[in-house]
Design an enzyme around this catalytic site. Structure first.
Site, PDB file in Angstrom:
ATOM      1  N   ASN A   1       0.835  -1.209   0.000  1.00  0.00           N
ATOM      2  CA  ASN A   1       0.000   0.000   0.000  1.00  0.00           C
ATOM      3  C   ASN A   1       0.866   1.254   0.000  1.00  0.00           C
ATOM      4  O   ASN A   1       1.913   1.309   0.645  1.00  0.00           O
ATOM      5  CB  ASN A   1      -1.002  -0.010   1.166  1.00  0.00           C
ATOM      6  CG  ASN A   1      -0.381  -0.189   2.521  1.00  0.00           C
ATOM      7  OD1 ASN A   1       0.611  -0.884   2.670  1.00  0.00           O
ATOM      8  ND2 ASN A   1      -0.953   0.438   3.530  1.00  0.00           N
TER       9      ASN A   1
ATOM     10  N   GLU B   1       0.564   5.310   0.534  1.00  0.00           N
ATOM     11  CA  GLU B   1      -0.317   6.365   1.062  1.00  0.00           C
ATOM     12  C   GLU B   1       0.129   7.751   0.627  1.00  0.00           C
ATOM     13  O   GLU B   1       1.175   7.925  -0.013  1.00  0.00           O
ATOM     14  CB  GLU B   1      -0.381   6.231   2.590  1.00  0.00           C
ATOM     15  CG  GLU B   1      -0.984   4.887   2.996  1.00  0.00           C
ATOM     16  CD  GLU B   1      -1.237   4.737   4.481  1.00  0.00           C
ATOM     17  OE1 GLU B   1      -0.714   5.545   5.277  1.00  0.00           O
ATOM     18  OE2 GLU B   1      -1.966   3.791   4.839  1.00  0.00           O
ATOM     19  N   ASN B   2      -0.713   8.731   0.981  1.00  0.00           N
ATOM     20  CA  ASN B   2      -0.465  10.114   0.552  1.00  0.00           C
ATOM     21  C   ASN B   2      -1.006  11.063   1.622  1.00  0.00           C
ATOM     22  O   ASN B   2      -2.000  10.742   2.286  1.00  0.00           O
ATOM     23  CB  ASN B   2      -1.193  10.346  -0.784  1.00  0.00           C
ATOM     24  CG  ASN B   2      -0.734  11.600  -1.467  1.00  0.00           C
ATOM     25  OD1 ASN B   2      -1.113  12.707  -1.114  1.00  0.00           O
ATOM     26  ND2 ASN B   2       0.115  11.427  -2.461  1.00  0.00           N
ATOM     27  N   ALA B   3      -0.370  12.242   1.731  1.00  0.00           N
ATOM     28  CA  ALA B   3      -0.859  13.246   2.678  1.00  0.00           C
ATOM     29  C   ALA B   3      -2.309  13.605   2.365  1.00  0.00           C
ATOM     30  O   ALA B   3      -3.085  13.960   3.249  1.00  0.00           O
ATOM     31  CB  ALA B   3       0.024  14.485   2.620  1.00  0.00           C
TER      32      ALA B   3
ATOM     33  N   CYS C   1      -4.192   0.673  -2.366  1.00  0.00           N
ATOM     34  CA  CYS C   1      -4.010  -0.580  -1.623  1.00  0.00           C
ATOM     35  C   CYS C   1      -2.954  -1.452  -2.292  1.00  0.00           C
ATOM     36  O   CYS C   1      -2.694  -1.345  -3.506  1.00  0.00           O
ATOM     37  CB  CYS C   1      -5.310  -1.360  -1.591  1.00  0.00           C
ATOM     38  SG  CYS C   1      -6.612  -0.599  -0.611  1.00  0.00           S
TER      39      CYS C   1
ATOM     40  N   GLU D   1      -3.099  -4.586  -3.050  1.00  0.00           N
ATOM     41  CA  GLU D   1      -3.648  -5.474  -4.082  1.00  0.00           C
ATOM     42  C   GLU D   1      -3.673  -4.776  -5.442  1.00  0.00           C
ATOM     43  O   GLU D   1      -3.287  -5.331  -6.469  1.00  0.00           O
ATOM     44  CB  GLU D   1      -5.077  -5.902  -3.723  1.00  0.00           C
ATOM     45  CG  GLU D   1      -5.204  -6.708  -2.453  1.00  0.00           C
ATOM     46  CD  GLU D   1      -5.409  -5.853  -1.202  1.00  0.00           C
ATOM     47  OE1 GLU D   1      -4.808  -4.762  -1.120  1.00  0.00           O
ATOM     48  OE2 GLU D   1      -6.153  -6.289  -0.323  1.00  0.00           O
TER      49      GLU D   1
ATOM     50  N   CYS E   1     -10.420  -4.773   0.511  1.00  0.00           N
ATOM     51  CA  CYS E   1     -11.511  -3.786   0.571  1.00  0.00           C
ATOM     52  C   CYS E   1     -12.395  -3.945  -0.674  1.00  0.00           C
ATOM     53  O   CYS E   1     -12.034  -4.618  -1.645  1.00  0.00           O
ATOM     54  CB  CYS E   1     -10.949  -2.370   0.660  1.00  0.00           C
ATOM     55  SG  CYS E   1     -10.319  -1.726  -0.904  1.00  0.00           S
TER      56      CYS E   1
ATOM     57  N   CYS F   1     -10.831  -3.033  -4.075  1.00  0.00           N
ATOM     58  CA  CYS F   1      -9.881  -4.047  -4.583  1.00  0.00           C
ATOM     59  C   CYS F   1     -10.619  -5.279  -5.091  1.00  0.00           C
ATOM     60  O   CYS F   1     -10.231  -5.878  -6.090  1.00  0.00           O
ATOM     61  CB  CYS F   1      -8.886  -4.436  -3.494  1.00  0.00           C
ATOM     62  SG  CYS F   1      -7.671  -3.134  -3.194  1.00  0.00           S
TER      63      CYS F   1
HETATM   64  N1  THU Z   1      -5.189  -1.460   2.636  1.00  0.00           N
HETATM   65  C1  THU Z   1      -4.653  -2.279   1.692  1.00  0.00           C
HETATM   66  O1  THU Z   1      -3.573  -2.009   1.140  1.00  0.00           O
HETATM   67  N2  THU Z   1      -5.346  -3.393   1.363  1.00  0.00           N
HETATM   68  C2  THU Z   1      -6.506  -3.796   1.943  1.00  0.00           C
HETATM   69  O2  THU Z   1      -7.059  -4.828   1.576  1.00  0.00           O
HETATM   70  C3  THU Z   1      -7.096  -2.989   3.020  1.00  0.00           C
HETATM   71  C4  THU Z   1      -6.466  -1.687   3.282  1.00  0.00           C
HETATM   72  C5  THU Z   1      -4.431  -0.257   3.032  1.00  0.00           C
HETATM   73  C6  THU Z   1      -5.028   1.056   2.620  1.00  0.00           C
HETATM   74  C7  THU Z   1      -4.413   1.987   3.643  1.00  0.00           C
HETATM   75  O3  THU Z   1      -3.128   2.390   3.190  1.00  0.00           O
HETATM   76  C8  THU Z   1      -4.226   1.112   4.873  1.00  0.00           C
HETATM   77  O4  THU Z   1      -4.313  -0.232   4.428  1.00  0.00           O
HETATM   78  C9  THU Z   1      -5.234   1.353   5.965  1.00  0.00           C
HETATM   79  O5  THU Z   1      -6.540   1.263   5.478  1.00  0.00           O
END
Ligand code: THU
Length: 160
Positions: free
Chosen positions: A61, A63-65, A72, A74, A111, A114
């Site tokens: 995963n 992320e970003n500010a 994600c 996946e 999620c 995904c």
């Molecule tokens: N996240 C994933 O990478 N995959 C998932 O199946 C669930 C959530 C990440 C998104 C975010 O960066 C962090 O987990 C918290 O939600």
């Protein structure tokens, strides 16, 4: 009025019960958690997928500010795989999550966004993708994304 049930089959494997290929994929998903960029959630997710020719692609995963821009693990792996190998279907995808210094006993489940992207991959190649959800208490294996996302919206749905 009519009622019907939708069932999904999940098989739970201990590490020593997994095939060598599946164990490798799970280990690579675990390893990929360490490449996560997650300074906001501190929730590190790793994904590893195997293509039909055995090629493995991993993702984590990012992320970003600007929080909603996070991608994600996946989808990071799937989009990269489809970009690099558009002619090869995905046979299996393993997912692992690491936070607070450990892997979670219960597996995390992808999620909704995904799942929809995973479904598109099955639909694109017309081949099932096995999904391996790793937890320290066992790896939960689902044999098709359809079992993770009932009532699919796929390309065929646009033609009705
Ligand atoms: N996240 C994933 O990478 N995959 C998932 O199946 C669930 C959530 C990440 C998104 C975010 O960066 C962090 O987990 C918290 O939600």
């Amino acid at each position: 009025m009519e009622k019907y049930n939708i069932t999904s089959e999940v098989a739970v494997y201990q590490d020593d019960e997994l095939s060598a290929e599946d164990r490798e994929l799970v280990e690579l998903a675990k390893k990929a958690t360490q490449q996560s960029y997650s300074p906001y959630s501190h929730f590190q997710v790793g994904a590893a997928l195997r293509l039909e020719d055995g090629t493995i692609v991993t993702g984590s995963n990012q992320e970003n500010a600007s929080y909603p821009l996070a991608l994600c693990a996946e989808r990071t792996a799937l989009f990269h795989a489809q970009h690099e190998h558009p002619d090869k279907n995905v046979v299996a995808l393993a997912i692992a999550a690491y936070a607070n210094g450990h892997f979670y006993p219960e597996p995390i489940s992808p999620c909704g966004a995904c799942r929809q992207v995973m479904l598109e991959v099955e639909d694109r190649y017309k081949r099932p993708m096995r999904v391996l959800l790793y937890g320290t208490s066992g790896t939960h294996v689902i044999s098709t994304v359809r079992d993770l996302l009932p009532f699919q919206f796929i390309s065929e749905s646009l033609k009705k």
